[in-house]
Design an enzyme around this catalytic site. Structure first.
Site, PDB file in Angstrom:
ATOM      1  CG  ASP A 208      17.807  17.816  33.497  1.00 41.25           C
ATOM      2  OD1 ASP A 208      18.202  18.970  33.759  1.00 41.25           O
ATOM      3  OD2 ASP A 208      17.109  17.148  34.273  1.00 41.25           O
TER       4      ASP A 208
ATOM      5  CG  ASN B  78       8.535  11.041  39.409  1.00 36.16           C
ATOM      6  OD1 ASN B  78       9.643  11.498  39.658  1.00 36.16           O
ATOM      7  ND2 ASN B  78       8.045  10.992  38.182  1.00 36.16           N
TER       8      ASN B  78
ATOM      9  CG  HIS C  56      12.348  13.052  38.155  1.00 42.06           C
ATOM     10  ND1 HIS C  56      11.076  13.469  37.849  1.00 42.06           N
ATOM     11  CD2 HIS C  56      13.055  14.194  38.350  1.00 42.06           C
ATOM     12  CE1 HIS C  56      11.027  14.788  37.858  1.00 42.06           C
ATOM     13  NE2 HIS C  56      12.218  15.250  38.159  1.00 42.06           N
TER      14      HIS C  56
ATOM     15  CD  GLU D 268      10.035  11.524  34.662  1.00 42.24           C
ATOM     16  OE1 GLU D 268      10.044  11.315  35.901  1.00 42.24           O
ATOM     17  OE2 GLU D 268       9.361  12.423  34.130  1.00 42.24           O
TER      18      GLU D 268
HETATM   19  C1  GLP Z   1      13.045  18.741  37.427  1.00 46.41           C
HETATM   20  C2  GLP Z   1      14.541  18.552  37.066  1.00 46.41           C
HETATM   21  C3  GLP Z   1      15.278  17.867  38.167  1.00 46.41           C
HETATM   22  C4  GLP Z   1      14.851  18.478  39.486  1.00 46.41           C
HETATM   23  C5  GLP Z   1      13.440  18.076  39.785  1.00 46.41           C
HETATM   24  C6  GLP Z   1      12.867  18.712  41.045  1.00 46.41           C
HETATM   25  O1  GLP Z   1      12.176  18.134  36.566  1.00 46.41           O
HETATM   26  N1  GLP Z   1      14.778  17.879  35.824  1.00 46.41           N
HETATM   27  O2  GLP Z   1      16.673  17.969  37.960  1.00 46.41           O
HETATM   28  O3  GLP Z   1      15.653  17.999  40.542  1.00 46.41           O
HETATM   29  O4  GLP Z   1      12.609  18.223  38.679  1.00 46.41           O
HETATM   30  O5  GLP Z   1      12.433  20.020  40.813  1.00 46.41           O
HETATM   31  P1  GLP Z   1      12.063  21.012  41.977  1.00 46.41           P
HETATM   32  O6  GLP Z   1      13.334  21.370  42.627  1.00 46.41           O
HETATM   33  O7  GLP Z   1      11.436  22.187  41.270  1.00 46.41           O
HETATM   34  O8  GLP Z   1      11.128  20.325  42.869  1.00 46.41           O
END
Ligand code: GLP
Length: 249
Positions: free
Chosen positions: A72, A141, A143, A148
């Site tokens: 992304d 959440n 995702h 989402e």
């Molecule tokens: C972000 C990314 C995801 C990631 C997630 C968790 O928003 N788009 O690909 O897995 O949130 O992030 P973190 O590893 O900082 O908890």
């Protein structure tokens, strides 16, 4: 807790998890140097990427033939914006392991036309013959990528409006200022993720314990996008003890 369809491994701590996965990826690359890797951003994979950097510096991880696709990117940001996921990947992985721009595929947050950019990305994944190994984190959440929780989930790469909680958890990339986090993003869709031949999801820390529990034991629901991973036959979930606190072996 009922058995999960997914293979789960729990590590003593985040560092042990990162080291073990880095060693495994390096051995896989030694056996099969030409791999298409699907990569994730976020706090969670940072240690893994740094471990891979260390292995590479010792001549033990060869990325010279890999092709990468990231999940992304923030909509509206050019690749060289310090808050972009592209910049994040340059800093934490690509520059450390010698992955050159020619090897990298990334969604362009500054494209003129979001739909055309998403179609271009799906075509690029198809022409690379799909993703061999998709690395995933998970949002609190549930995702994955930027898919989402919602009434329906997109199968293909698409433009998405980010939840406030997701913007808050990405604020660190923007000096802690949530107002600077873009409101939209482009993300690979659930179909694109589930088409990967193998998937490794990593989650660490107490804040992930609930969504991990729901991922492993809850129903498959668009309210928890990661739950769709239960439909894939080659997923591994790697946790530290904090994220795996509800998992009993
Ligand atoms: C972000 C990314 C995801 C990631 C997630 C968790 O928003 N788009 O690909 O897995 O949130 O992030 P973190 O590893 O900082 O908890």
């Amino acid at each position: 807790m009922p058995d999960s369809y997914l293979k789960v491994t729990i590590f003593r701590d985040e560092r042990t998890l990162a080291r073990s996965l880095a060693e495994r990826l390096a051995s896989d690359l030694a056996l099969q140097p030409r791999q298409v890797l699907g990569l994730a951003t976020g706090r969670t994979p940072v240690r893994l990427y740094h471990e891979l950097g260390t292995l590479h510096a010792h001549g033990r991880a060869d990325f010279s033939q890999v092709v990468t696709f990231n999940l992304d990117e923030f909509w509206g940001l050019p690749p060289d914006d310090p808050g972009s996921y592209r910049s994040f990947m340059d800093v934490h992985l690509f520059n450390r392991v010698g992955i050159t721009p020619e090897q990298v595929n990334f969604l362009r947050g500054d494209a003129d036309d979001a739909d055309a950019e998403c179609e271009r990305y799906d075509r690029a994944i198809a022409s690379a013959d799909g993703i061999d190994l998709q690395l995933l984190g998970i949002g609190t959440n549930g995702h994955i990528g930027f898919n989402e929780p919602s009434r329906e989930l997109a199968a293909r790469t698409h433009r998405v409006r980010l939840k406030e909680s997701t913007r808050r958890s990405n604020a660190a990339l923007f000096g802690g200022d949530v107002s600077r986090v873009p409101t939209e993003a482009l993300s690979m869709g659930m179909g694109s993720i589930l088409r990967a031949r193998r998937i490794v999801l990593i989650a660490t820390g107490k804040s992930k314990a609930r969504c991990v529990e729901r991922l492993l034991t809850g129903p498959i629901t668009t309210k928890l996008p990661a739950s769709f991973l239960q439909l894939h036959s080659a997923v591994e979930v790697m946790l530290d003890t904090a994220a795996g606190e509800f998992v009993h072996s």
